[in-house]
Design an enzyme around this catalytic site. Structure first.
Site, PDB file in Angstrom:
ATOM      1  N   SER A  17       0.846  -1.196   0.000  1.00 24.69           N
ATOM      2  CA  SER A  17       0.000   0.000   0.000  1.00 24.69           C
ATOM      3  C   SER A  17       0.877   1.239   0.000  1.00 24.69           C
ATOM      4  O   SER A  17       1.958   1.247   0.605  1.00 24.69           O
ATOM      5  CB  SER A  17      -0.889   0.011   1.246  1.00 24.69           C
ATOM      6  OG  SER A  17      -1.537   1.261   1.397  1.00 24.69           O
ATOM      7  N   TYR A  61      -3.139  -1.167   9.673  1.00 23.48           N
ATOM      8  CA  TYR A  61      -2.951  -1.705   8.321  1.00 23.48           C
ATOM      9  C   TYR A  61      -1.643  -1.206   7.720  1.00 23.48           C
ATOM     10  O   TYR A  61      -0.860  -1.980   7.153  1.00 23.48           O
ATOM     11  CB  TYR A  61      -4.133  -1.280   7.456  1.00 23.48           C
ATOM     12  CG  TYR A  61      -4.025  -1.645   5.999  1.00 23.48           C
ATOM     13  CD1 TYR A  61      -4.280  -2.939   5.570  1.00 23.48           C
ATOM     14  CD2 TYR A  61      -3.705  -0.680   5.039  1.00 23.48           C
ATOM     15  CE1 TYR A  61      -4.205  -3.276   4.224  1.00 23.48           C
ATOM     16  CE2 TYR A  61      -3.624  -1.006   3.699  1.00 23.48           C
ATOM     17  CZ  TYR A  61      -3.880  -2.303   3.295  1.00 23.48           C
ATOM     18  OH  TYR A  61      -3.798  -2.627   1.962  1.00 23.48           O
ATOM     19  N   LYS A 109       1.681  -3.373   6.589  1.00 28.11           N
ATOM     20  CA  LYS A 109       2.150  -3.407   5.202  1.00 28.11           C
ATOM     21  C   LYS A 109       3.616  -2.970   5.114  1.00 28.11           C
ATOM     22  O   LYS A 109       4.382  -3.498   4.294  1.00 28.11           O
ATOM     23  CB  LYS A 109       1.269  -2.524   4.318  1.00 28.11           C
ATOM     24  CG  LYS A 109      -0.101  -3.118   4.022  1.00 28.11           C
ATOM     25  CD  LYS A 109       0.023  -4.427   3.260  1.00 28.11           C
ATOM     26  CE  LYS A 109      -1.315  -4.980   2.831  1.00 28.11           C
ATOM     27  NZ  LYS A 109      -1.181  -6.247   2.070  1.00 28.11           N
TER      28      LYS A 109
END
EC number: 1.1.1.-
Length: 266
Positions: free
Chosen positions: A145, A164, A168
């Site tokens: 991402s 998140y 990542k």
């Protein structure tokens, strides 16, 4: 006839990967889903009839070993490209500032994110590595991402989706560690790639979510004034695939790149 395994293939970007790759009848395409009985898994059976599917939770090493044996039977022994797409984005922290999360939610969301997005990726790579070694292309790709780029986060105050994003970023380093351990010596490409800003069909956002998305869009436009709209999932997959096909161990081993093959995230 190249072979591809896509994790998290029942919906979203994973389904777009399956749809695009299976449009070429020369490809052997396999989707890994967590639960074939889930209503989210029906596209694999209903629409993409030339896609094989196997079942495993990526946090379950034993289930992954069983899935690897099933993939071995489908491909005849090897696997060319593994795309680690399966991931979790905890909704409670998607647009909630770090300081507004309760201690319990903070810990839960970070641990859940890292268990799936980091540990699950490691389990998946380890399970399918023997097949990758027997493949021709020998590529292991993790979908990351743009939120995992520290400079972008720092310079444009991208404070959303903290659990998140940090998971990542850890997955990016995981790919670099695999490259350091065996990528260069065995000629296997380990690489993380951002899909870019991608529109995803979902339910109507809450008022807070809608405001969070507007704030993020404004920050992305400050970073890239040319940015006018998110890509469709199909557009993102096409661009990612071009980068993956052209990537080499020598130039991209252990790297984290954008859908453009560089550090331009939009």
């Amino acid at each position: 006839m190249p072979s591809y395994l896509i994790t998290g293939g029942s919906r979203g970007l994973g389904y777009a990967w399956l749809k695009h790759l299976s449009s070429n009848p020369q490809n052997t395409v396999i989707g890994l889903v967590r639960d074939k009985s889930s209503p989210h898994s029906h596209p694999l059976a209903d629409r993409l009839t030339n896609v094989h599917h196997v079942c495993a939770d990526i946090t379950d090493p034993k289930a992954l070993q069983t899935a690897a044996e099933q993939v071995r039977a489908i491909t005849g022994g090897g696997l060319d490209v593994l795309i680690n797409n399966a991931a979790i984005l905890t909704p409670t922290s998607a647009f909630t500032p770090i300081t507004d999360l309760s201690p319990g939610v903070l810990e839960r969301d970070i641990l859940q994110s890292c268990r799936t997005n980091v540990v699950g990726v490691a389990h998946t790579v380890n399970a399918f590595l023997p097949l990758i070694r027997k493949g021709r292309a020998k590529k292991v790709i993790t979908i990351s991402s743009l939120l995992a780029d520290p400079d972008l986060v720092r310079n444009f105050a991208l404070d959303n989706a903290m659990p998140y994003a940090i998971s990542k970023a850890a997955a990016n380093l995981l790919m670099a560690k695999y490259h350091a351990s065996l990528g260069a010596t065995e000629g296997i490409l380990f690489m993380a790639i951002s899909p870019g800003a991608v529109s995803k069909p979902d339910t109507a956002p809450s008022e807070g979510e809608a405001e969070g998305r507007r704030r993020m869009a404004a920050k992305l436009q400050a970073y890239a004034p040319h940015f006018s709209r998110p890509m469709t999932m199909e557009e993102s997959v096409r661009r990612q695939l071009e980068v993956i096909e052209n990537a080499t161990v020598e130039l991209h081993g252990g790297a984290f790149v954008s859908h453009l093959g560089n550090k331009q995230w939009l």
